[in-house]
Design an enzyme around this catalytic site. Structure first.
Site, PDB file in Angstrom:
ATOM      1  N   HIS A 220       0.808  -1.301   0.084  1.00 50.22           N
ATOM      2  CA  HIS A 220      -0.027   0.088  -0.153  1.00 50.22           C
ATOM      3  C   HIS A 220       1.040   1.386   0.110  1.00 50.22           C
ATOM      4  O   HIS A 220       0.290   2.496  -0.239  1.00 50.22           O
ATOM      5  CB  HIS A 220      -0.984   0.095   1.201  1.00 50.22           C
ATOM      6  CG  HIS A 220      -2.012  -1.157   1.227  1.00 50.22           C
ATOM      7  ND1 HIS A 220      -2.876  -1.406   0.154  1.00 50.22           N
ATOM      8  CD2 HIS A 220      -2.018  -2.073   2.060  1.00 50.22           C
ATOM      9  CE1 HIS A 220      -3.633  -2.233   0.498  1.00 50.22           C
ATOM     10  NE2 HIS A 220      -3.113  -2.733   1.604  1.00 50.22           N
TER      11      HIS A 220
ATOM     12  N   ASP B  69      -2.168 -10.550  -2.326  1.00 46.18           N
ATOM     13  CA  ASP B  69      -2.686 -10.308  -1.158  1.00 46.18           C
ATOM     14  C   ASP B  69      -4.244  -9.883  -1.271  1.00 46.18           C
ATOM     15  O   ASP B  69      -4.750  -9.317  -2.431  1.00 46.18           O
ATOM     16  CB  ASP B  69      -2.204  -8.868  -0.556  1.00 46.18           C
ATOM     17  CG  ASP B  69      -2.377  -8.468   0.589  1.00 46.18           C
ATOM     18  OD1 ASP B  69      -2.007  -8.958   1.879  1.00 46.18           O
ATOM     19  OD2 ASP B  69      -3.634  -7.565   0.686  1.00 46.18           O
TER      20      ASP B  69
ATOM     21  N   HIS C  16      -6.180  -7.494  -0.358  1.00 37.32           N
ATOM     22  CA  HIS C  16      -6.165  -5.752  -1.158  1.00 37.32           C
ATOM     23  C   HIS C  16      -5.532  -5.669  -2.191  1.00 37.32           C
ATOM     24  O   HIS C  16      -4.481  -6.039  -2.496  1.00 37.32           O
ATOM     25  CB  HIS C  16      -5.580  -5.123   0.202  1.00 37.32           C
ATOM     26  CG  HIS C  16      -6.558  -5.507   1.651  1.00 37.32           C
ATOM     27  ND1 HIS C  16      -5.982  -6.222   2.629  1.00 37.32           N
ATOM     28  CD2 HIS C  16      -7.618  -4.847   2.112  1.00 37.32           C
ATOM     29  CE1 HIS C  16      -6.641  -6.295   3.370  1.00 37.32           C
ATOM     30  NE2 HIS C  16      -7.706  -5.433   3.322  1.00 37.32           N
TER      31      HIS C  16
ATOM     32  N   ASP D 195      -4.593 -12.820   3.660  1.00 37.67           N
ATOM     33  CA  ASP D 195      -5.971 -12.152   3.918  1.00 37.67           C
ATOM     34  C   ASP D 195      -6.932 -12.774   3.267  1.00 37.67           C
ATOM     35  O   ASP D 195      -8.024 -12.308   3.265  1.00 37.67           O
ATOM     36  CB  ASP D 195      -5.752 -10.862   4.361  1.00 37.67           C
ATOM     37  CG  ASP D 195      -4.841 -10.141   3.225  1.00 37.67           C
ATOM     38  OD1 ASP D 195      -4.273 -10.718   2.167  1.00 37.67           O
ATOM     39  OD2 ASP D 195      -4.489  -8.812   3.520  1.00 37.67           O
TER      40      ASP D 195
END
Ligand code: SP5
Ligand code: ZN
Length: 370
Positions: free
Chosen positions: A170, A206, A208, A295
């Protein structure tokens, strides 16, 4: 497979985070990396070694120097204030709406400020980047872990795994966010491009969207970014990650986003993964950087996919099936009881070793792998 790990991450650890104003137990905690390390050590096939020091130049090849300075200085500066706090977290952000109607010149004249709070908002995306005394050292070590893992592969290893923590995807050129400070995978990819003169692909699995990695390579044709993730329509980082974001300029067509629905299961996921791998196979390059997150697991506390431990073995197998050398770097994954089993499964799959799950009492969840 060789594993790179540093204990420096232990000095960056928080107790709580806020999600939409609710104070909850922190998800991105030191225990995550320790769980993964324990499972890999128990396997016996994953020798763990420390990173070597790479300095700040490879970080500055990807990030704004002001951001690096901020991560290094901000905790100490925040101590000058009278309020005791377990960490420094931003609360005020310079959203572009604050400057609506101002000319580009007037906006360009707006500056970072000198206060720690202003600086945290200036460089931050959200409230999930707590700075502590050990944060800079941990973030620097995670970069060294990523670069040392890349070194192993550049020296001829077929695959190597960097147990990076804090995660990185991120973090953009001038922004920290989503538990991330320095973009470990982007820094490694850039170092590989510079070392080899060859294009590199990044596969981000991931849960996200890796908004930071996308931003860093948005205009780059020599770094392909392919990401499978929760549709930003319902999930962080909300404002990037849509399928119509395909890159610009030289990078036009070198960004592939595959947003996925809630409840995505093993079969749906594998079909999307195959699409991503096919896109990578269509481009030149001999090294694949993997941003590896767990995740996507069925029990993850902040995710809504339904993947199993067994499918991570198959994902690793298919990623390795591209025939490229793999620099595998840890990103997220927050269901701690299964993190070790999930990492072990993925990495064994990538090595072509059988799944052979460990007894559930050791690293599984409640006797089940879901
Ligand atoms: C590296 C990484 O995985 N960073 C993730 C940062 C996510 N931060 C926002 C969390 C929003 C959680 N939404 C909770 C939904 C609960 N059902
Ligand atoms: Zn994530």
């Amino acid at each position: 497979m060789r594993v790179v790990y540093s204990p420096a991450h232990l000095a960056h650890d928080v107790v709580t985070e806020t999600v939409m104003g609710a104070v909850i137990p922190a998800n991105e905690v030191a225990e995550r990396a320790e769980r993964i390390r324990a499972a890999l050590e128990a396997d016996g096939g994953f020798p763990v070694e420390p990173p070597t020091e790479h300095g700040t130049d490879p970080i500055l090849a990807v990030h704004d120097a002001g951001l690096v300075r901020f991560v290094e200085e901000a905790w100490r500066e925040s101590r000058i204030q009278a309020i005791a706090r377990p960490n420094l977290t931003a609360d005020t952000f310079p959203t572009f709406r604050m400057f609506e109607g101002m000319s580009p010149e007037a906006v360009a004249a707006i500056a970072e400020t000198r206060s720690a709070g202003g600086r945290a908002g200036w460089w931050g995306l959200d409230t999930a980047n707590p700075l502590q005394a050990g944060t800079y050292g941990a973030a620097r070590a995670a970069v060294d872990v990523a670069l040392t893992t890349a070194d192993l592969v550049l020296a001829g290893e077929r695959a190597a795994y960097g147990l990076c923590r804090p995660p990185g995807h991120h973090a953009a050129r001038s922004m920290i966010g989503g538990y991330c400070f320095f973009n470990n995978a982007a820094i490694a990819a850039e170092a590989i491009v510079r070392a080899t003169g060859q294009p590199v692909a990044i596969l981000d699995v991931d849960y996200h969207h890796g908004n930071g990695t996308q931003q860093i390579f948005w205009r780059r044709g020599d770094v392909l970014y392919v990401s499978l993730h929760a549709d930003p329509e319902r999930q962080f980082p909300y404002f990037l990650g849509r399928a119509n974001e395909t890159g610009e300029g030289e990078g036009s067509g070198a960004n592939l986003n595959m947003p996925l629905p809630a409840g995505t299961d093993d079969d749906t996921y594998l079909a999307a993964l195959d699409r991503g791998l096919a896109a990578i196979a269509d481009t030149p390059g001999e090294i694949l950087v993997v941003s590896l997150g767990f995740d996507t697991y069925g029990h993850d506390p902040i995710g809504d996919f339904a993947l199993t431990t067994a499918v991570y073995h198959e994902c690793g197998r298919r990623a390795a099936g591209l025939g490229r050398r793999l620099v595998v770097l840890q990103e997220g994954g927050y269901y701690r009881p299964a993190l070790g089993a999930n990492a072990r499964a993925w990495l064994r799959g990538a090595e072509g070793r059988p799944y052979e799950p460990l007894p559930a009492s050791g690293f599984g969840a409640n006797g089940s792998d879901r």
